[in-house]
Enzyme design. Sequence first.
Site: not given
Length: 400
Positions: A137-140, A172, A254, A383
Amino acid sequence: MADFGGAELDAFRAEVRSWLEANYPPELRDPQAKTDPEAIWGGRPFEGSDDPQIVWMRRMAEKGWTAPTWPAEYGGGGLSPQQARVLEQELAAGRYRQPLASFGVWMLGPVLLEYANEDQKREHLPKIIKGEIRWCQGYSEPGAGSDLAGLQTKCEDKGDHWLINGSKIWTSYANKADWCFCLVRTDTSKKHEGISFVLIDMASPGVETRPIPLISGESPFCETFFTDVKVPKENLVGRVNGGWEIAKRLLQYERQNISAGFGEGGSAGGASGDLAQIAKRYGAVDADLRARITANKMNFQALRQTIARSAAESKAGGGPSAATSIIKYAAAEFAKERSELMVEAMGHQGLGWEGEGYEPAELLAVRGWLRTKANSIEGGTSEINLNVISKRVLGLPDPK
């Protein structure tokens, strides 16, 4: 997808039980049987492998039971929710190993079913079900973590392909993945409305990964770099600049699946084993510790029941809701508390890192305790989840 009940469901249960008994590899019947720990993820390195875990995955995939409720036309099981529940119960009752652990099954597949075109579904869903491709997964990004919509990885339209430049972080198992589902920026003039969702072959020229060592000694997370990476135009899912909607939906899946991995006997990022028995073994039986262990066990029992109810509501209502943020937040807090209780119950044996004088399980518990610190970060920070709960679940106004 038929909705069975009564005698038909009983007949299906008998069929499932018989098939599982006949097709489970005998090598796996020993609970201590060793297989390649990476085999459960599948992917390109295991093409042609005769590892018992891979054999089990292939047999389940042939039935479509690695994705039991997905449509049969894409290779899924085509089961009703009631049938899928029966399969789940029989797998648990027989203590059968999970056939496939896959980000493709947990996260990507559901959004492809919802947002992808027919060609994309027929190209990717069967491979996910069969465990032929391992996804990451390429998100952050280094500058876009909690504020994910601030991502800057650029995706330019070059006519016959997309050209991608930028980087991702906390990806990951990117160093072991075959493909990546990735958020990219296709419009720099808008924030949320300038993001698109693309699929990237990790073997493409210009893709580089670097594992990030963690305090626990593991390196499941990576930095991922894209330098002039060419991506076919057909790898865009949904519409150009429509990726934020898909991104939010995938995050709900997720969080739902991260939460489902937490359980008292589970090992989702932390230690495993019965807390009460461990406390008794190490002589930690004071009343205060017993009370806190009991409270944690009760919280996990309530969590498991809530997860089951949420999953049933999700299947009935067309997908997960923002309530997954509540479950994910609670699961992370309970898991961290549980690992802390385990280390405390072990006394001085819970202080080991390496060397003689400590059992492997004791060293694993300490490293697992450190690993649980990431539970409140991965899948959306606690948060951020609290903000989602405030706005989308409780309907509270923004603070002034």
